[in-house]
Design a protein around this motif. Structure first.
Motif, PDB file in Angstrom:
ATOM      1  N   VAL A 122       0.841  -1.206   0.000  1.00  0.00           N
ATOM      2  CA  VAL A 122       0.000   0.000   0.000  1.00  0.00           C
ATOM      3  C   VAL A 122       0.875   1.254   0.000  1.00  0.00           C
ATOM      4  CG1 VAL A 122      -1.779   1.283   1.255  1.00  0.00           C
ATOM      5  CG2 VAL A 122      -1.805  -1.202   1.281  1.00  0.00           C
ATOM      6  N   ARG A 131      -3.978   4.016  -3.902  1.00  0.00           N
ATOM      7  CA  ARG A 131      -3.725   3.873  -2.468  1.00  0.00           C
ATOM      8  C   ARG A 131      -4.919   4.389  -1.670  1.00  0.00           C
ATOM      9  NH1 ARG A 131       0.443   7.646  -1.186  1.00  0.00           N
ATOM     10  NH2 ARG A 131      -1.180   8.832  -0.145  1.00  0.00           N
ATOM     11  N   ARG A 132      -5.410   5.545  -2.051  1.00  0.00           N
ATOM     12  CA  ARG A 132      -6.547   6.130  -1.330  1.00  0.00           C
ATOM     13  C   ARG A 132      -7.781   5.233  -1.425  1.00  0.00           C
ATOM     14  NH1 ARG A 132      -5.630  11.085  -3.998  1.00  0.00           N
ATOM     15  NH2 ARG A 132      -3.696  11.764  -3.036  1.00  0.00           N
ATOM     16  N   ASN A 134      -7.198   2.139   0.849  1.00  0.00           N
ATOM     17  CA  ASN A 134      -7.339   2.522   2.256  1.00  0.00           C
ATOM     18  C   ASN A 134      -8.807   2.684   2.645  1.00  0.00           C
ATOM     19  OD1 ASN A 134      -4.606   2.592   2.832  1.00  0.00           O
ATOM     20  ND2 ASN A 134      -4.383   4.766   2.364  1.00  0.00           N
TER      21      ASN A 134
END
Ligand code: ADP
Ligand code: MG
Lengths: 118, 257
Positions: free
Chosen positions: A26, A34-35, A38
């Motif tokens: 990540v 990545r966002r 998450n």
């Protein structure tokens, strides 16, 4: 069984085991992916519409992002009643040789406790 | 919606388990149902602070991770054994459900040798929240950064990062703050522990906040009373009027905000 086939099967198996998200991965992902990952980690499986709203991209771009994550085995789809949902699949951690001597880690704990004893 | 709070430090012996136990108790005293999971599988310990008898610990987080039982079967309601100052049972209002890690050498060795399915942790936390109807779930972590701690940071609503005024802690904390930002943690709070009472706390707070660009929830003094208590019980229950308890309360308030 000939060796060629065996090797091929082994490679397949390795690939399967490698599938899924490792958390270290990540940290090096491109920011938009990545966002998304998450955010998905923090909730129950989401629908395509949820994802599109979160990434604030058009349908094509959203599909491309999901496809990229699904090809790497990071995102899986789940069939929940009538609607298709997506969730992050975390890679199972494989067994590994003892990284720290077990006594060392226990000792560390004991030392920490004793540091302040009179 | 339940809140998940991860308590972490880059190095060991920083005060994570004691901070976690105190916050858990202070939040439960406000009438909330609070879970606390010891994910420090390699060096478990928070059960000691809650006065849990190891003989009576027949199930632990390890059993869930090996598929021997559901995670809620490993939860112990520890509130009945928590004593206040005078030795009476503390009034909790809510409840404290502790999921301990096994202290058996064989179980610890097995985790180190075989690893475990990290994804079970995430599912397990959600199951705990739903099945025990929790308002808050605290996660006491293993120091340093590894797959499990990264995951617990990534799924937490609040990330409490504890450090001592020490150069080694400062460096490691910088790395951890960076990582937490990459994991999009919604709320990060720093806690400085074991500060010498002679320090200028206001200046220290400013310095730490400007170094990491993150808020400091509290500076906790190095306390002789805490040293003497030696993890035998939950400090804030034993010393409800102590200045250190006052500071634990400030952190609890920010966690519940
Ligand atoms: N503010 C403090 N003042 C003095 N001793 C402390 C303080 N906070 C923690 N300790 C002591 O430090 C040791 C390590 O604490 P612990 O909570 O087990 O840390 P960790 O979980 O980070 O390893 C314990 O002996 C504890 O009593
Ligand atoms: Mg600890």
């Amino acid at each position: 069984m000939n060796t060629g086939l065996f090797e091929q099967l082994q490679r397949k198996l390795d690939e399967q085991e490698a599938a899924g998200l490792t958390m270290t991965e990540v940290l090096t992902m491109a920011a938009p992916l990545r966002r998304l990952v998450n955010w998905m980690l923090r909730q129950p499986p989401v629908t395509f519409t949820d994802v599109m709203a979160f990434v604030a991209e058009d349908e094509g771009a959203t599909r491309a992002m999901l496809k990229a994550l699904m090809e790497k085995g990071i995102v899986h789809s789940v069939n929940d009643a009538e609607v298709l949902r997506y969730r992050v699949q975390i890679a199972p951690r494989r067994g590994r040789p003892i990284p720290l001597n077990i006594w060392q880690s226990l000792e560390e704990k004991i030392q920490n406790e004793q540091e302040y004893l009179p | 919606m339940a809140k998940i709070i991860s308590v972490h430090s880059f190095r060991g012996g920083t005060g994570k388990s004691n901070l976690t136990a105190n916050l858990t108790s202070l939040v439960a005293q406000q009438g909330y149902r609070v879970g606390v999971v010891d994910t420090d599988i390699q060096s478990p310990g928070i059960h000691v602070i809650f006065g849990m008898d190891e003989e009576k610990m027949d199930k632990a987080l390890n059993d869930y991770l090996w598929g021997r039982c559901a995670i809620e079967d490993t939860a112990y309601d520890v509130s009945p054994v928590l004593k206040v100052d005078g030795g009476e049972v503390a009034v909790m209002g809510g409840g404290i459900y502790l999921i301990p890690s096994s202290i058996k050498v064989g179980e610890i060795a097995r985790i180190l040798r075989e690893g475990y399915d990290v994804s079970l942790l995430n599912d397990g936390f959600q199951d705990l929240i739903n099945r025990l109807n929790l308002d808050y779930l605290f996660i006491d972590t293993h120091p340093g950064l590894n797959e499990e701690t990264l995951l617990s940071i990534a799924i937490s609503d609040i990330f409490l990062l504890i450090l001592r005024p020490d150069q080694q802690d400062f460096q490691g904390t910088a790395v951890t703050v960076e990582v937490a930002r990459k994991l999009d943690v919604p709320k990060m709070l720093l806690v400085v522990n074991k500060a010498l009472p002679s320090f200028d706390f206001t200046a220290l707070k400013k310095q730490v906040e400007s170094t990491y660009q993150a808020p400091v929830a509290a500076i906790l003094p190095l306390s002789e009373d805490m040293v003497r208590l030696a993890s035998k019980s939950v400090f804030s229950l034993t010393y409800p009027d102590h200045p250190l308890t006052q500071r634990y309360r400030e952190i609890a308030k920010q966690v519940m905000a």
